[in-house]
Design an enzyme around this catalytic site. Structure first.
Site, PDB file in Angstrom:
ATOM      1  N   HIS A   1       4.366  -7.416  -0.068  1.00 55.77           N
ATOM      2  CA  HIS A   1       4.070  -8.701  -0.686  1.00 55.77           C
ATOM      3  C   HIS A   1       4.811  -8.851  -2.012  1.00 55.77           C
ATOM      4  O   HIS A   1       5.445  -7.912  -2.492  1.00 55.77           O
ATOM      5  CB  HIS A   1       2.561  -8.825  -0.903  1.00 55.77           C
ATOM      6  CG  HIS A   1       1.769  -8.819   0.374  1.00 55.77           C
ATOM      7  ND1 HIS A   1       1.037  -9.902   0.805  1.00 55.77           N
ATOM      8  CD2 HIS A   1       1.589  -7.855   1.323  1.00 55.77           C
ATOM      9  CE1 HIS A   1       0.454  -9.622   1.953  1.00 55.77           C
ATOM     10  NE2 HIS A   1       0.762  -8.371   2.284  1.00 55.77           N
TER      11      HIS A   1
ATOM     12  N   SER B   1       7.858   3.252   4.817  1.00 55.77           N
ATOM     13  CA  SER B   1       9.166   3.478   4.195  1.00 55.77           C
ATOM     14  C   SER B   1       9.026   3.386   2.680  1.00 55.77           C
ATOM     15  O   SER B   1       8.054   3.895   2.134  1.00 55.77           O
ATOM     16  CB  SER B   1      10.199   2.482   4.724  1.00 55.77           C
ATOM     17  OG  SER B   1      11.504   2.892   4.379  1.00 55.77           O
TER      18      SER B   1
ATOM     19  N   ASP C   1       0.867  -1.174   0.000  1.00 52.66           N
ATOM     20  CA  ASP C   1       0.000   0.000   0.000  1.00 52.66           C
ATOM     21  C   ASP C   1       0.900   1.218   0.000  1.00 52.66           C
ATOM     22  O   ASP C   1       1.729   1.385   0.912  1.00 52.66           O
ATOM     23  CB  ASP C   1      -0.877   0.032   1.250  1.00 52.66           C
ATOM     24  CG  ASP C   1      -1.995  -1.002   1.222  1.00 52.66           C
ATOM     25  OD1 ASP C   1      -1.960  -1.876   0.329  1.00 52.66           O
ATOM     26  OD2 ASP C   1      -2.880  -0.941   2.093  1.00 52.66           O
TER      27      ASP C   1
END
Length: 362
Positions: free
Chosen positions: A202, A323, A136
């Protein structure tokens, strides 16, 4: 006019209110001036001087990040959790409806809240696209590595690929062709995870990781304003680089640390420990091969010598706060990014695909 001025009634205001108003006006003026500069000036003219960068790297950001990490693991009193996390949710617009645990009082520490997991099915993965978003975040930049081996950090400012991932092999160079003589290019994309985003990342495709490189480094902020200011920011910061392959050749998956985000966790790599008290020089890295059997530090477990395979959408790891994720990969000439700079993406949403011959001609 004179009569009007004589009719005015003057009144006193507290000194603090007057000073506060003046400070606000000065702040507003400075902010508008800097925003105009970002739009109208050459980005290269806004880059920090060498002495400014050296000053930033001497700040004890690693120490502060370690202290923050310890504080964030402290157990919070139950009565304090809902007000604290509720304020955070309100400020950063976190969607707790999709969290696996929606009750704020259930998070015993700041870190457990920051690294919360999502409900199963909250992030459907696109099957139609070869590449999907690994996290995200906001897509800052995407494109092709140029012929000199440089990636764009912001518009007009680049940094060398070799300084970011370490020594390159000939197959990493742009315009590499495979055994079928299919022309390929080296692509890249940069995604920024804000503090309110889901902090796990992911796999963006079916990937086979062969090697991990851990670059100890600084922990400067990686927010977009700082990225415009510090050239080579991503080559300065601590990062974990996973090197491997996907169906089109070379694939690099990099998790870049930042201020207060010194911890990068990979559940399949128990030997990885980030943000430690390590002496290092710029460019130093610790190499770990996943295809070579080895014993984990401080345990009696052995790593089985085989690649780490992750299917598209599979969990890879997490940050302790927001980050940056950077992907660098080879792909055929007909590969195109379907997302654009500035787009807000969720895990599994389309990021890139291969176009048909008809689409390429059009």
């Amino acid at each position: 006019m004179a009569a009007y001025l004589r009719s005015l009634k003057w009144f006193h205001i507290p000194v603090g209110v007057g000073l506060g108003y003046l400070c606000y006006q000065q702040f507003r003026h400075t902010r508008e001036r800097e925003q105009r500069k970002l739009v109208t000036e050459d980005p290269a003219e806004l880059v920090a001087k060498d002495w400014q960068v050296h000053f930033l790297t001497y700040l004890p950001t690693r120490l502060f990040s370690r202290l923050w990490g310890r504080m964030s693991d402290l157990k919070l009193p139950a009565w304090f959790r809902k007000p604290l996390f509720g304020l955070y949710v309100s400020v950063y617009k976190c969607n707790m409806d999709e969290a696996e645990i929606g009750e704020l009082r259930s998070y015993q520490s700041i870190n457990s809240f920051f690294t919360r997991r999502l409900k199963s099915g909250a992030r459907p993965v696109s099957e139609e696209h070869e590449l999907v978003s690994p996290c995200d975040g906001r897509l800052l930049h995407c494109g092709v590595v140029d012929e000199s081996g440089h990636l764009e950090q912001v518009k007009g400012i680049t940094y060398p690929l070799g300084e970011f991932i370490g020594p390159m092999e000939p197959r990493l160079l742009p315009n590499h062709s495979d055994s079928n003589s299919q022309k390929k290019r080296l692509h890249y994309c940069v995604l920024y995870l804000a503090p309110g985003d889901y902090h796990h990342f992911h796999s963006p495709a079916d990937v086979k990781f062969l090697e991990r490189r851990h670059f100890p480094g600084h922990l400067l902020s990686v927010s977009p304003p700082i990225a415009r200011f510090v050239q080579g920011l991503f080559t300065l910061n601590e990062r974990v680089v996973l090197l491997g392959q996907w169906e089109h050749g070379f694939f690099c998956y990099a998790a870049v640390g930042a201020y207060n985000v010194g911890s990068v966790h990979l559940p399949f790599d128990q030997d990885l420990i980030t943000n430690t008290r390590t002496d290092y020089q710029q460019g130093d890295f610790i190499r770990s091969s996943y295809t070579t059997p080895q014993r984990f530090q401080d345990t009696h477990q052995m790593r089985i010598g085989k690649p780490v395979c992750r299917a598209k959408g599979d969990h890879v790891g997490w940050f302790s706060l927001g980050s940056t994720i950077i992907l660098i990969f080879t792909a055929p000439d007909n590969f195109e990014f379907t997302a654009h700079s500035g787009d807000k993406l969720l895990v599994g949403q389309p990021l890139g695909r291969l176009t048909s011959a008809d689409e390429s001609r059009s």
